[in-house]
Design an enzyme around this catalytic site. Structure first.
Site, PDB file in Angstrom:
ATOM      1  N   HIS A  59       3.711   7.159 -24.937  1.00 27.12           N
ATOM      2  CA  HIS A  59       5.062   7.464 -24.446  1.00 27.12           C
ATOM      3  C   HIS A  59       6.061   7.696 -25.582  1.00 27.12           C
ATOM      4  O   HIS A  59       6.943   8.535 -25.476  1.00 27.12           O
ATOM      5  CB  HIS A  59       5.533   6.367 -23.482  1.00 27.12           C
ATOM      6  CG  HIS A  59       4.766   6.383 -22.205  1.00 27.12           C
ATOM      7  ND1 HIS A  59       4.148   5.280 -21.673  1.00 27.12           N
ATOM      8  CD2 HIS A  59       4.452   7.412 -21.370  1.00 27.12           C
ATOM      9  CE1 HIS A  59       3.512   5.612 -20.567  1.00 27.12           C
ATOM     10  NE2 HIS A  59       3.677   6.902 -20.361  1.00 27.12           N
ATOM     11  N   ASP A  87       4.760   6.762 -13.881  1.00 26.89           N
ATOM     12  CA  ASP A  87       4.862   5.369 -14.338  1.00 26.89           C
ATOM     13  C   ASP A  87       6.202   5.084 -15.022  1.00 26.89           C
ATOM     14  O   ASP A  87       6.582   3.927 -15.193  1.00 26.89           O
ATOM     15  CB  ASP A  87       3.703   5.045 -15.295  1.00 26.89           C
ATOM     16  CG  ASP A  87       3.593   6.096 -16.395  1.00 26.89           C
ATOM     17  OD1 ASP A  87       4.414   6.071 -17.322  1.00 26.89           O
ATOM     18  OD2 ASP A  87       2.703   6.964 -16.299  1.00 26.89           O
ATOM     19  N   GLU A 134       7.600  14.032  -9.944  1.00 26.96           N
ATOM     20  CA  GLU A 134       6.254  13.456  -9.759  1.00 26.96           C
ATOM     21  C   GLU A 134       5.813  13.797  -8.333  1.00 26.96           C
ATOM     22  O   GLU A 134       6.493  13.462  -7.372  1.00 26.96           O
ATOM     23  CB  GLU A 134       6.334  11.934  -9.972  1.00 26.96           C
ATOM     24  CG  GLU A 134       5.162  11.121  -9.462  1.00 26.96           C
ATOM     25  CD  GLU A 134       3.831  11.446 -10.150  1.00 26.96           C
ATOM     26  OE1 GLU A 134       3.710  11.217 -11.349  1.00 26.96           O
ATOM     27  OE2 GLU A 134       2.916  11.935  -9.438  1.00 26.96           O
ATOM     28  N   ASP A 173       6.077  19.089  -5.989  1.00 26.61           N
ATOM     29  CA  ASP A 173       5.127  19.793  -6.829  1.00 26.61           C
ATOM     30  C   ASP A 173       5.881  20.371  -8.047  1.00 26.61           C
ATOM     31  O   ASP A 173       6.913  21.038  -7.874  1.00 26.61           O
ATOM     32  CB  ASP A 173       4.520  20.916  -5.974  1.00 26.61           C
ATOM     33  CG  ASP A 173       3.586  21.771  -6.770  1.00 26.61           C
ATOM     34  OD1 ASP A 173       2.427  21.364  -6.913  1.00 26.61           O
ATOM     35  OD2 ASP A 173       4.022  22.827  -7.277  1.00 26.61           O
ATOM     36  N   ASP A 206       3.684  15.397 -18.520  1.00 22.17           N
ATOM     37  CA  ASP A 206       2.939  14.143 -18.683  1.00 22.17           C
ATOM     38  C   ASP A 206       1.960  14.043 -17.519  1.00 22.17           C
ATOM     39  O   ASP A 206       2.118  13.239 -16.611  1.00 22.17           O
ATOM     40  CB  ASP A 206       3.936  12.968 -18.684  1.00 22.17           C
ATOM     41  CG  ASP A 206       3.226  11.640 -18.849  1.00 22.17           C
ATOM     42  OD1 ASP A 206       2.018  11.628 -19.123  1.00 22.17           O
ATOM     43  OD2 ASP A 206       3.898  10.603 -18.698  1.00 22.17           O
ATOM     44  N   SER A 207       0.976  14.916 -17.585  1.00 26.22           N
ATOM     45  CA  SER A 207       0.071  15.059 -16.438  1.00 26.22           C
ATOM     46  C   SER A 207      -1.146  14.161 -16.593  1.00 26.22           C
ATOM     47  O   SER A 207      -1.403  13.616 -17.662  1.00 26.22           O
ATOM     48  CB  SER A 207      -0.417  16.503 -16.375  1.00 26.22           C
ATOM     49  OG  SER A 207      -1.176  16.781 -17.524  1.00 26.22           O
TER      50      SER A 207
HETATM   51  N1  SPD Z   1      -7.107  10.801 -19.804  1.00 26.88           N
HETATM   52  C1  SPD Z   1      -5.788  10.361 -19.487  1.00 26.88           C
HETATM   53  C2  SPD Z   1      -4.726  11.363 -19.727  1.00 26.88           C
HETATM   54  C3  SPD Z   1      -3.462  10.917 -19.079  1.00 26.88           C
HETATM   55  C4  SPD Z   1      -2.230  11.437 -19.650  1.00 26.88           C
HETATM   56  N2  SPD Z   1      -1.052  11.040 -18.893  1.00 26.88           N
HETATM   57  C5  SPD Z   1      -0.989   9.664 -18.623  1.00 26.88           C
HETATM   58  C6  SPD Z   1       0.256   9.259 -17.927  1.00 26.88           C
HETATM   59  C7  SPD Z   1       0.994   8.224 -18.673  1.00 26.88           C
HETATM   60  N3  SPD Z   1       2.392   8.332 -18.466  1.00 26.88           N
END
Ligand code: SPD
Length: 277
Positions: A60, A84, A104, A135, A153-154
């Site tokens: 993060h 999160d 999100e 979406d 942040d997928s």
């Molecule tokens: N392999 C996990 C990749 C996840 C990336 N994003 C995570 C979300 C955390 N905020």
């Protein structure tokens, strides 16, 4: 009891678990929370590690402060995914921020995080933050020339997440950004997602002038050698504000001005994969 994440039957990660705290099938994915022996609470989506309380700061801090300390006076930021709240928490450390939107698709990820990851989700109710449960693609269509920074942040590029790693998405992001804005996206591991990294950086290069991949050592993501990729028409992450980086690093556990510089250095095999040497 162990939680095990399998990497396409190639390798796996195991974490010793005390108990499972939560399990549900939302409209979009299976959401689980475990209490682990060593890493605190663990959030998984469809069986893949998203974060633990102990190590989430690395990812993060790196997905936010690298671009924010490169931009002169960032005011408006959009996070796509990131339910999160960890990225939002870090963004709000920057005094210049006036508005942070979290888009999100799965409201349940936010609600579960607010219950089990209080230290991560702590700024989601800040008055500067807007939550949109939509979406990301459709949400972005509403904006033009608006954001200083867009962070993707997928989760990993499987299922609906695949769209967030493709050229059409980057074109929408570019339209929603100010001309001197920056986008960053989590870009997986060169050990396990070679093809994704190549195709996503190639797509970004078609849309933006500068594309730069940097590293973050995220212990619990596949291989621990994780990457994030930034794209912009006007900014290079090499030209960052060192004073601002040093100031913000006082509230960080991973990021500092030396890490900012050092994380932009890639080993040769990773340079070959992203081809943006
Ligand atoms: N392999 C996990 C990749 C996840 C990336 N994003 C995570 C979300 C955390 N905020």
């Amino acid at each position: 009891m162990w939680f095990v994440e399998k990497y396409d039957e190639k390798a796996s990660l195991g974490l010793k678990v005390k108990s499972k705290l939560h399990e549900e099938q939302s409209k979009f994915q299976k959401i689980e929370v475990y209490d682990t022996e060593f890493f605190g609470n663990l959030l998984t989506l469809d069986g893949l590690v998203m974060l633990t309380e102990k190590d989430e700061f690395v990812y993060h801090e790196m997905i936010t402060h690298m671009p924010l300390n490169t931009l002169k006076n960032p005011e408006r930021v959009l996070v796509v995914g990131g339910g999160d709240g960890g990225a939002i928490r870090e963004i709000l450390k920057h005094e210049s921020i006036k508005e942070a939107i979290l888009c999100e698709i799965d409201e349940r990820v936010v609600r579960v995080s607010q219950k089990y990851f209080k230290g991560t989700s702590c700024e989601l109710e800040n008055e500067k933050v807007t939550l949109a449960f939509e979406d990301g693609f459709k949400f972005l269509e509403k904006f033009e020339n608006y954001f200083d920074l867009i962070i993707t942040d997928s989760s990993d590029p499987v299922g609906p997440g695949v769209a967030l790693f493709q050229e059409d998405y980057y074109r929408l992001v570019k339209k929603a950004l100010k001309p001197d804005g920056i986008m960053v996206s989590q870009s997986e591991s060169p050990w396990y997602y070679e093809d994704t990294m190549t195709s996503m950086t190639e797509a970004m290069c078609k849309v933006f002038k500068h594309v730069e991949t940097y590293t973050a050592m995220v212990t619990l993501y596949p291989s621990g050698f994780w990457t994030i990729t930034a794209a912009s028409d006007t900014h290079s992450l090499h030209d960052f504000d060192k004073e601002k980086a040093e100031k913000i690093s006082k509230s960080c556990k991973y990021y500092n001005a030396e890490i900012h510089k050092g994380s932009l250095a890639l080993p040769n095999f990773a340079k070959d994969i992203v081809r943006n040497k």
